[in-house]
Structures are given as structure tokens and as C-alpha cells.
Design an enzyme around this catalytic site. Structure first.
Site, short mmCIF file in Angstrom:
data_model
loop_
_atom_site.label_atom_id
_atom_site.label_comp_id
_atom_site.label_asym_id
_atom_site.label_seq_id
_atom_site.Cartn_x
_atom_site.Cartn_y
_atom_site.Cartn_z
N ARG A 87 0.39 26.30 -32.47
CA ARG A 87 1.19 25.12 -32.80
C ARG A 87 0.62 24.52 -34.09
O ARG A 87 -0.54 24.08 -34.10
CB ARG A 87 1.12 24.12 -31.65
CG ARG A 87 1.77 22.78 -31.94
CD ARG A 87 1.75 21.87 -30.71
NE ARG A 87 2.41 20.63 -31.02
CZ ARG A 87 1.78 19.45 -31.19
NH1 ARG A 87 0.47 19.36 -31.07
NH2 ARG A 87 2.47 18.37 -31.48
N HIS A 131 4.16 15.50 -38.19
CA HIS A 131 2.89 15.07 -37.59
C HIS A 131 2.30 14.05 -38.57
O HIS A 131 1.23 14.24 -39.12
CB HIS A 131 1.98 16.28 -37.35
CG HIS A 131 0.85 16.03 -36.38
ND1 HIS A 131 0.64 16.79 -35.26
CD2 HIS A 131 -0.14 15.10 -36.37
CE1 HIS A 131 -0.44 16.36 -34.62
NE2 HIS A 131 -0.93 15.32 -35.27
N GLU A 176 4.00 12.74 -31.31
CA GLU A 176 3.49 11.42 -30.95
C GLU A 176 4.13 10.28 -31.76
O GLU A 176 3.45 9.57 -32.52
CB GLU A 176 1.96 11.38 -31.12
CG GLU A 176 1.23 12.40 -30.27
CD GLU A 176 -0.29 12.29 -30.36
OE1 GLU A 176 -0.80 11.44 -31.11
OE2 GLU A 176 -0.97 13.06 -29.69
N ASN A 305 1.00 15.32 -24.91
CA ASN A 305 -0.38 15.29 -25.40
C ASN A 305 -1.15 14.33 -24.51
O ASN A 305 -0.76 13.17 -24.36
CB ASN A 305 -0.44 14.79 -26.84
CG ASN A 305 0.21 15.77 -27.82
OD1 ASN A 305 0.61 16.86 -27.42
ND2 ASN A 305 0.29 15.38 -29.07
N TYR A 307 -5.16 12.94 -23.38
CA TYR A 307 -6.61 12.92 -23.59
C TYR A 307 -7.33 12.12 -22.51
O TYR A 307 -8.35 12.53 -22.01
CB TYR A 307 -6.94 12.36 -24.98
CG TYR A 307 -6.50 13.32 -26.06
CD1 TYR A 307 -7.35 14.31 -26.51
CD2 TYR A 307 -5.21 13.26 -26.59
CE1 TYR A 307 -6.95 15.23 -27.47
CE2 TYR A 307 -4.80 14.18 -27.54
CZ TYR A 307 -5.66 15.16 -27.98
OH TYR A 307 -5.26 16.07 -28.92
N GLU A 371 -1.10 19.17 -26.51
CA GLU A 371 -2.46 18.86 -26.97
C GLU A 371 -3.29 18.42 -25.79
O GLU A 371 -2.83 17.62 -24.96
CB GLU A 371 -2.49 17.70 -27.99
CG GLU A 371 -2.01 18.05 -29.36
CD GLU A 371 -2.13 16.87 -30.34
OE1 GLU A 371 -3.00 15.99 -30.14
OE2 GLU A 371 -1.33 16.84 -31.28
O1 IFM Z 1 -6.17 14.50 -33.89
C1 IFM Z 1 -5.19 13.89 -33.11
C2 IFM Z 1 -3.85 14.55 -33.32
O2 IFM Z 1 -3.48 14.55 -34.65
C3 IFM Z 1 -2.80 13.83 -32.53
N1 IFM Z 1 -3.17 13.70 -31.17
C4 IFM Z 1 -4.48 13.18 -30.88
C5 IFM Z 1 -5.52 13.96 -31.66
C6 IFM Z 1 -6.92 13.42 -31.33
O3 IFM Z 1 -7.02 12.09 -31.70
#
Ligand code: IFM
Length: 467
Positions: A87, A131, A176, A305, A307, A371
């Protein structure tokens, strides 16, 4: 480069379905460099990173991981890892410098060559159109708060479909959009650095519109086999307690963090509670007839995405805040548990929560983790090895959560690890390393971290050796 030896006698205890996509992800401004080459003009991130005080250490993406010149080496690395998909994102100002009019051939050639080399290596290209690198000229004309930008985006999508439609299997319109709208125009920690709740809400709406217009353009121009998608950084929001004020704080963040995109894109409507919550900022009259129907273009999958989760309570947030309409009602609480170098809590259950929620709310929509990953303070030791056991543990826990969601009936089709390479981490510059490949930015030398070897084994095995 030789393939990694991923032979193992250990079978997968947590096996993923046949055909599951195993990928890595990157983004143009974070890795490409070559910021002024072959006709590329500044994006909002070139301008922002040059503005004193905006990016740690004054770092810029001018050189980044020099991927523009090292694309063959980077594809060879992915081949060694055995990824099935890659990606990447396309830098809008590299292919259509002013955001209007004809494309630049050299810019298109770079992405054509990238896609061709991926296909030669047996890796499926997955392209994201946006992006965050808006051509600066479009920001000067009003940026995302300005309606016209959505139409410019659809035109750019058309150019890219024409240039790469025969090579790229999956197209993601936006990455995002929450960050683009609320960090870019709300609290200003991202480019272009504006701080206005109204601008952020307008930007969010025009990003939804841009997505829908582009999705339709892509459908019309691409072969029937091509997939069209959108990637959201959905927030796994938890109320600190079941007290009604805390539950309401979570609802507000869900509205302005998640449903502001999910509702228009999948249901063609704005969340009523969001409109109420933001009444002091806007009456939403910038939403024109037909916009929400346009935003709801049919999609082949939703990219997620993830985290870390967020814990919220009744209270207020610091100003400027990215939470338009919620800032005076919501306080973010530290979540318990270990943290990454970003100070983000490690909590894989949040990913499972999101996936089962989407299973229930969006039946029939395939999900892809576009992500997931973690930053740690990695370094090459004197023997040249980069040991990153915390990242391996993070990835293991999150893949196990995906596996659990699959077992619970979520239709998850793939997982893209963020990120292939250490890169320019936006306002943190090069101080945060998310890669499974270490990059020495002085020499551009690439070194596989232990996590890269671990991921190669997971892919070869088709799953996790331990639960
Ligand atoms: O690095 C970023 C990415 O560009 C978008 N999603 C979160 C990642 C980590 O912060």
C-alpha cells in the site's frame, strides 16, 4: 537480494484464512523525498515543515527515505519479506502540480514504474490517492474547507485511473480524512496548520464529498475487477465510567471522530447528534443538496487504521482542540498499560472492538486493516542488528486480535503493517521510527529489524505460531 529463510517447523496456531492479504504500507511524503524533482511542486506539507516550530528539529520530507531513487531496493526488500500486497500513496503535486489541468508525465512514469515493478515481483499494488499532500496552490485557493477542492480531487482521480488503471488492483480515495480535517484545520498540528472548528467541519464534509465523487469517477474509468475503498482511522472510544456524563463524552467523540465519516459514506446522512453538538459552530448550510448521496458511493471494502484506543470522561480539552463541538465536554484520560514511543497505549482489544462493531454496523462490507504498527526507539547495535522485541509483541497482539475478530465473524480480508520503512512521522519529523526496516537517514542504509524477520515468518506460515 536473497529471500529470507522463513522455513519453520512451527505450524500456525492462529491460522489466517486462505487468500488473506499480507501487506506493508507507506505514504508518499513520508518516504519519497525528491521534493523538487521532475516537476513536483510544494504540497501543504512542504510549506508546513518549512514553517519554524511546526515539525520537530525542523525536519522536512525533502529527502525522507529517498524512496524515489531507491524504489527497486525497497521492492526487493518487500519481496524478501514475502508480502502479497504493498500500500503506497500517490503524491498529488508530483502528478498534477497545481492541482488543476494536465498531468506531468515524469510524475506518472514514477508510479507506473513502481506498479510495474511490484507486479513483476508478484506484489499487488494498492494505491491511495490522498495521504495528506494537498498541492499548495489548492490550499492557497481555500484548501479542503473550500468546496471546489472536492471537484479538483475527482479530476485528479480521473487522471490517475487513466494512467494506472490497468496496473493497480485496489484504489483508496483518502487516507484518514479525520486527520486531514481536524489536525490540519482544527488544532493545526498538521498541515496546513489552521485552527478553526468551522474550517475543520467544512473540510470533513468536503473530504466526504471528494471521496464520493472520486469513487464514482474511479468506477467509471477502471476495469470491473478494480476495487475502490476508503481508509478511516476509526477511534476506539471508551467511556471512563458508566456515569451518563462520561458515556455522553464517548458519544460525542464517536460522532465527531467516527460517524462524521461513516454515516455520510455508508448511509448518505449526517449524524443528527453531531449536527446538534456543533450547532454553535455551524448550521451545516455548506452541505448542498445531493452531497450526502454523492458521498455514499458504493465501496468494495473499508480500510481501518488502528493504533490505540481512547478513554474519555466528562470535562474539557485543551485549546485549540481537534474535537469540534466536543472540546468543552470531553476530557481525554490516560489509558492504562504499556506505551509506545509515541506515548500511545498498547491495547489490541481496541482493534477487536472496532472490528466487531463494524461487523454489526456494516454487514456485507469487507474490512481491511490498512495500517497498524508501533514506533519504538530502535537503533542498530554494534553487530548491525536492530532488535525490536516490543514491536514484535505489539504486532503479535494486534494480529491475534484480528484473528479473534475473524473467529467472531468479522469479514477481515487483509492486514497492512505500518510501516515498511522508518520515515518522516509528520510533526515528529524523523524522531519516531515506525518501520520494520531501519533507515539510517545519513546514509540511507536499510537494515531489517527483527520484526521484519518475524513478519516474514508469519506470512510464510500463514498465521501466528503462538496464541
Ligand atoms: O505515520 C502515520 C500515517 O501517515 C497515518 N497513520 C498513522 C501513522 C502513524 O502516526
Amino acid at each position: 537480494m536473497t529471500a529470507l529463510d522463513t522455513r519453520t517447523d512451527t505450524p500456525a496456531v492462529l491460522r489466517f484464512p486462505e487468500g488473506f492479504r499480507w501487506g506493508t504500507a507507506t505514504a508518499a511524503y513520508q518516504i519519497e523525498g525528491a521534493a523538487a524533482e521532475d516537476g513536483r511542486t510544494p504540497s501543504i506539507w512542504d510549506t508546513f515543515s518549512r514553517t519554524p516550530g511546526k515539525v520537530r528539529n525542523g525536519d522536512t520530507g525533502d529527502i525522507a527515505a529517498d524512496h524515489y531513487h531507491r524504489v527497486d531496493e525497497d521492492i526487493a526488500l518487500m519481496r524478501r519479506l514475502g508480502v502479497t500486497d504493498y500500500r503506497f500513496s500517490i503524491a498529488w503535486p508530483r502528478v498534477q502540480p497545481t492541482g488543476r489541468g494536465p498531468a506531468v508525465r515524469k510524475g506518472l512514469d514514477f508510479y507506473r514504474r513502481l506498479a510495474d515493478s511490484l507486479l513483476d515481483a508478484g506484489i499487488r499494488p494498492v494505491a491511495t490517492l490522498y495521504h495528506w499532500d494537498l498541492p499548495q496552490e489548492l490550499e492557497d485557493a481555500g484548501g479542503w474547507p473550500h468546496r471546489e477542492t472536492a471537484y479538483r480531487f475527482a479530476e485528479y482521480a480521473d487522471i490517475m485511473a487513466d494512467a494506472l488503471g490497468d496496473r493497480v488492483a485496489t484504489w483508496t480515495t483518502l487516507n484518514e480524512p479525520w486527520c486531514a480535517a481536524f489536525l490540519g484545520y482544527g488544532n493545526g498540528v498538521h498541515a496546513p496548520g489552521r485552527t478553526s472548528d468551522l474550517a475543520a467541519l467544512r473540510a470533513a464534509h468536503h473530504l466526504n464529498l471528494a471521496h464520493g465523487l472520486a469513487a464514482r469517477v474511479l468506477r467509471g474509468a477502471l476495469p470491473g475487477s478494480a476495487e475502490v475503498s476508503l481508509t478511516l482511522n476509526l477511534h476506539a472510544v471508551r467511556a471512563r465510567s458508566q456515569a451518563p456524563e462520561d458515556v455522553d463524552a464517548a458519544r460525542r467523540i464517536d460522532a465527531v471522530g467516527n460517524r462524521i465519516f461513516l454515516d455520510p459514506v455508508f448511509h448518505g446522512r449526517l449524524p443528527e447528534d453531531l449536527v446538534r453538538d456543533t450547532a454553535a459552530v455551524t448550521d451545516w448550510s455548506f452541505v448542498q443538496d445531493g452531497d450526502l448521496a454523492a458521498a455514499a458511493a458504493p465501496l468494495d471494502s473499508l480500510g481501518i487504521n488502528y493504533y490505540s484506543p481512547a478513554v474519555v470522561a466528562a470535562g474539557s480539552s485543551e485549546s485549540p482542540s481537534p474535537w469540534a463541538g466536543a472540546e468543552r465536554h470531553v476530557r481525554f484520560e490516560p489509558a492504562p498499560g504499556p506505551r509506545t514511543a509515541m506515548d500511545w497505549p498498547v491495547d489490541a482489544d481496541g482493534l477487536h472492538e472496532l472490528l466487531v462493531r463494524l461487523r454489526d454496523e456494516l454487514p456485507g462490507v469487507p474490512l481491511v486493516i490498512t495500517e497498524n504498527g508501533a514506533a519504538y526507539d530502535d537503533y542498530a547495535d554494534p553487530s548491525g542488528q536492530v532488535k525490536d522485541p516490543e514491536r514484535v509483541a505489539y504486532l503479535h497482539a494486534h494480529l491475534a486480535a484480528v484473528h479473534r475478530a475473524l473467529a467472531d465473524g468479522a469479514d477481515v480480508r487483509g492486514y497492512f503493517l505500518w510501516s515498511l520503512l522508518d520515515n518522516f512521522e509528520w510533526a515528529y519529523g524523523y524522531s519516531k521510527r515506525f518501520g520494520i526496516v531501519h533507515v539510517d537517514f545519513a546514509t540511507q542504509r536499510r537494515t531489517l529489524k527483527d520484526s521484519a524477520r518475524w513478519y516474514a515468518e508469519v506470512i510464510a506460515r500463514g498465521g501466528l505460531a503462538e496464541s
